[in-house]
Scaffold this motif. Structure first.
Motif, PDB file in Angstrom:
ATOM      1  N   GLU A  25     -17.708   1.659   4.375  1.00  0.00           N
ATOM      2  CA  GLU A  25     -18.264   2.481   3.303  1.00  0.00           C
ATOM      3  C   GLU A  25     -19.390   3.390   3.802  1.00  0.00           C
ATOM      4  O   GLU A  25     -19.797   4.315   3.110  1.00  0.00           O
ATOM      5  CB  GLU A  25     -18.698   1.605   2.134  1.00  0.00           C
ATOM      6  CG  GLU A  25     -17.492   0.959   1.457  1.00  0.00           C
ATOM      7  CD  GLU A  25     -17.813   0.142   0.227  1.00  0.00           C
ATOM      8  OE1 GLU A  25     -18.998  -0.153  -0.023  1.00  0.00           O
ATOM      9  OE2 GLU A  25     -16.862  -0.196  -0.509  1.00  0.00           O
ATOM     10  N   VAL A  34     -15.159  13.116   5.345  1.00  0.00           N
ATOM     11  CA  VAL A  34     -14.923  11.871   4.613  1.00  0.00           C
ATOM     12  C   VAL A  34     -15.933  11.824   3.473  1.00  0.00           C
ATOM     13  O   VAL A  34     -17.130  11.740   3.697  1.00  0.00           O
ATOM     14  CB  VAL A  34     -15.065  10.637   5.531  1.00  0.00           C
ATOM     15  CG1 VAL A  34     -14.938   9.354   4.717  1.00  0.00           C
ATOM     16  CG2 VAL A  34     -14.025  10.676   6.647  1.00  0.00           C
ATOM     17  N   VAL A  37     -15.395   6.021   1.283  1.00  0.00           N
ATOM     18  CA  VAL A  37     -14.491   4.938   1.644  1.00  0.00           C
ATOM     19  C   VAL A  37     -14.902   3.756   0.782  1.00  0.00           C
ATOM     20  O   VAL A  37     -16.066   3.362   0.772  1.00  0.00           O
ATOM     21  CB  VAL A  37     -14.587   4.552   3.138  1.00  0.00           C
ATOM     22  CG1 VAL A  37     -13.637   3.399   3.453  1.00  0.00           C
ATOM     23  CG2 VAL A  37     -14.308   5.749   4.040  1.00  0.00           C
ATOM     24  N   ASN A  45      -8.782  -0.421   2.435  1.00  0.00           N
ATOM     25  CA  ASN A  45      -9.804   0.568   2.093  1.00  0.00           C
ATOM     26  C   ASN A  45      -9.155   1.753   1.393  1.00  0.00           C
ATOM     27  O   ASN A  45      -8.013   2.125   1.714  1.00  0.00           O
ATOM     28  CB  ASN A  45     -10.512   1.076   3.358  1.00  0.00           C
ATOM     29  CG  ASN A  45     -11.321   0.002   4.029  1.00  0.00           C
ATOM     30  OD1 ASN A  45     -12.303  -0.461   3.477  1.00  0.00           O
ATOM     31  ND2 ASN A  45     -10.913  -0.400   5.224  1.00  0.00           N
ATOM     32  N   TRP A  47      -9.682   5.784   0.732  1.00  0.00           N
ATOM     33  CA  TRP A  47     -10.381   6.939   1.315  1.00  0.00           C
ATOM     34  C   TRP A  47     -10.243   8.158   0.414  1.00  0.00           C
ATOM     35  O   TRP A  47      -9.177   8.393  -0.157  1.00  0.00           O
ATOM     36  CB  TRP A  47      -9.766   7.295   2.660  1.00  0.00           C
ATOM     37  CG  TRP A  47      -9.934   6.275   3.732  1.00  0.00           C
ATOM     38  CD1 TRP A  47      -9.398   5.018   3.773  1.00  0.00           C
ATOM     39  CD2 TRP A  47     -10.671   6.432   4.938  1.00  0.00           C
ATOM     40  NE1 TRP A  47      -9.769   4.392   4.930  1.00  0.00           N
ATOM     41  CE2 TRP A  47     -10.544   5.242   5.664  1.00  0.00           C
ATOM     42  CE3 TRP A  47     -11.424   7.479   5.459  1.00  0.00           C
ATOM     43  CZ2 TRP A  47     -11.150   5.065   6.909  1.00  0.00           C
ATOM     44  CZ3 TRP A  47     -12.017   7.293   6.695  1.00  0.00           C
ATOM     45  CH2 TRP A  47     -11.880   6.094   7.402  1.00  0.00           C
ATOM     46  N   ARG A  48     -11.318   8.940   0.340  1.00  0.00           N
ATOM     47  CA  ARG A  48     -11.310  10.274  -0.272  1.00  0.00           C
ATOM     48  C   ARG A  48     -11.850  11.225   0.792  1.00  0.00           C
ATOM     49  O   ARG A  48     -12.953  11.006   1.310  1.00  0.00           O
ATOM     50  CB  ARG A  48     -12.213  10.330  -1.499  1.00  0.00           C
ATOM     51  CG  ARG A  48     -11.705   9.530  -2.674  1.00  0.00           C
ATOM     52  CD  ARG A  48     -12.712   9.608  -3.835  1.00  0.00           C
ATOM     53  NE  ARG A  48     -12.392   8.646  -4.845  1.00  0.00           N
ATOM     54  CZ  ARG A  48     -11.784   8.954  -5.986  1.00  0.00           C
ATOM     55  NH1 ARG A  48     -11.459  10.195  -6.243  1.00  0.00           N
ATOM     56  NH2 ARG A  48     -11.526   8.019  -6.876  1.00  0.00           N
ATOM     57  N   THR A  49     -11.054  12.248   1.112  1.00  0.00           N
ATOM     58  CA  THR A  49     -11.462  13.211   2.127  1.00  0.00           C
ATOM     59  C   THR A  49     -11.343  14.629   1.596  1.00  0.00           C
ATOM     60  O   THR A  49     -10.569  14.897   0.672  1.00  0.00           O
ATOM     61  CB  THR A  49     -10.597  13.087   3.406  1.00  0.00           C
ATOM     62  OG1 THR A  49      -9.231  13.380   3.078  1.00  0.00           O
ATOM     63  CG2 THR A  49     -10.688  11.694   4.010  1.00  0.00           C
ATOM     64  N   GLU A  57      -6.487  11.648  -0.995  1.00  0.00           N
ATOM     65  CA  GLU A  57      -6.809  10.241  -1.184  1.00  0.00           C
ATOM     66  C   GLU A  57      -5.701   9.421  -0.563  1.00  0.00           C
ATOM     67  O   GLU A  57      -4.526   9.779  -0.655  1.00  0.00           O
ATOM     68  CB  GLU A  57      -6.936   9.891  -2.665  1.00  0.00           C
ATOM     69  CG  GLU A  57      -8.135  10.519  -3.331  1.00  0.00           C
ATOM     70  CD  GLU A  57      -8.387   9.959  -4.718  1.00  0.00           C
ATOM     71  OE1 GLU A  57      -8.249   8.720  -4.904  1.00  0.00           O
ATOM     72  OE2 GLU A  57      -8.721  10.747  -5.604  1.00  0.00           O
ATOM     73  N   THR A  75      -2.013   3.684   7.422  1.00  0.00           N
ATOM     74  CA  THR A  75      -2.033   4.056   6.010  1.00  0.00           C
ATOM     75  C   THR A  75      -0.877   3.340   5.317  1.00  0.00           C
ATOM     76  O   THR A  75       0.180   3.106   5.904  1.00  0.00           O
ATOM     77  CB  THR A  75      -1.909   5.581   5.812  1.00  0.00           C
ATOM     78  OG1 THR A  75      -0.755   6.051   6.494  1.00  0.00           O
ATOM     79  CG2 THR A  75      -3.143   6.310   6.314  1.00  0.00           C
TER      80      THR A  75
END
Length: 152
Positions: A25, A34, A37, A45, A47-49, A57, A75
């Protein structure tokens, strides 16, 4: 799939470098693009990028984690396809080499062009350099998780 491999030598002991890396995180503090997280459980986890104006996401699963040695992931859901491993190598009592290998699938013309021009390689190299600065400035980890996750 495209492969990126980068390494950095960090002037901090292995145990602290590994522990800091397990604080997923905290990745937005040193990983460009990033946004967040969220650790869902020991293995997963979210993720948002935001990279190059494209927000994505996705979820990752840790498939192998051995304290002070490696963390491997892939992923499992979302708009990104990748797998990778980060490994940690003791150089001496005060120095650690962090090596990162990512295998990813660029999507669309812009990502394929960026990959061909080495943009992902430069981003990963920059992220590792920022991690080096981040952990060296502190000299110690802000926490960590030392659990073992076995493949399969």
């Amino acid at each position: 799939m495209s492969m990126v491999k980068e390494s950095v030598e960090v002037d901090v002991p292995l145990h602290a470098v590994y522990d800091q890396w397990t604080l997923f995180e905290e990745f937005p503090r040193f990983m460009e693009g990033v946004d967040s997280v969220t650790q869902l459980d020991d293995r997963h986890n979210h993720w948002r990028t935001s990279i190059g104006g494209v927000s994505r996401e996705f979820d990752t699963e840790i498939v192998d984690q051995l304290p002070d040695e490696r963390i491997a992931w892939r992923t499992v859901d979302g708009e990104v396809q990748q797998k990778g491993v980060v490994s940690f190598h003791r150089i001496d009592d005060a120095h650690t080499r962090v090596s990162l290998a990512i295998d990813y699938q660029p999507e669309g013309m812009a990502e394929k062009a960026g990959s061909a021009l080495g943009m992902v390689d430069r981003r990963v190299k920059g992220d590792l350099r920022r991690f080096k600065d981040f952990i060296e400035e502190r000299g110690r980890a802000e926490g960590g998780w030392r659990g073992r996750i076995t493949p399969g």
